[in-house]
Design a protein around this motif. Structure first.
Motif: not given
Length: 158
Positions: A59-72
């Motif tokens: 899945i392409m797309g390398h300019e990204n921002a968003g919201t964390i929904i899970e932390v490892g």
């Protein structure tokens, strides 16, 4: 998760459904908020040269921002709910949309080492555009151009 998957040069992207990833050690799961389309994305669609650096299908797309929904496990600098952007040239050496599924999908499983917090005064769209495009400008000014505080600099274009 859903996303636009790249399979080959000169082939249309395909909408795919995948199981949502689970945040692994040192990683977070991000709900994609915004993604940019760069010349390199178009280049991959049109030039076979890009195939050597892409983990296809992806899945392409390398300019990204968003919201964390899970932390490892092992992630200490970020928490669920944090707004983040992903540096495509970060310490992991892996770029979203090339090494792992990127922002043309609804979820991104990203190394925490490549994340930066998005300040409240910056929109998610602005944060996404500041990743690769911002890094390119920064590199031109400060790495290649050796800009220093107090220098007078003219910038032409946007």
């Amino acid at each position: 998760m859903r996303g636009w998957q790249f399979t080959a040069t000169h082939a249309p992207l395909q909408m795919v459904e995948k199981e949502d990833p689970k945040a692994q050690e040192g990683y977070v799961l991000i709900k994609t908020g915004a993604v940019g389309i760069r010349h390199s994305d178009v280049g991959a669609l049109e030039s076979e040269e890009w195939m050597s650096i892409m983990n296809v299908p992806i899945i392409m797309g390398h300019e990204n921002a968003g919201t964390i929904i899970e932390v490892g496990p092992g992630v200490v600098d970020f928490k669920v709910g944090d707004r983040v952007a992903i540096c495509p040239t970060g310490p992991s050496g892996m770029a979203p949309g090339y090494a792992y599924d990127g922002g043309f999908g609804t979820r991104i499983h990203a190394p925490a080492s490549d994340l930066v917090h998005v300040p409240d005064e910056l929109s998610i769209k602005e944060a996404a555009s500041a990743t690769d495009a911002g890094m390119t400008s920064y590199h031109a000014l400060f790495t290649a151009g050796q800009a220093k505080p107090g220098m007078k600099i003219a910038l032409i274009g946007i």
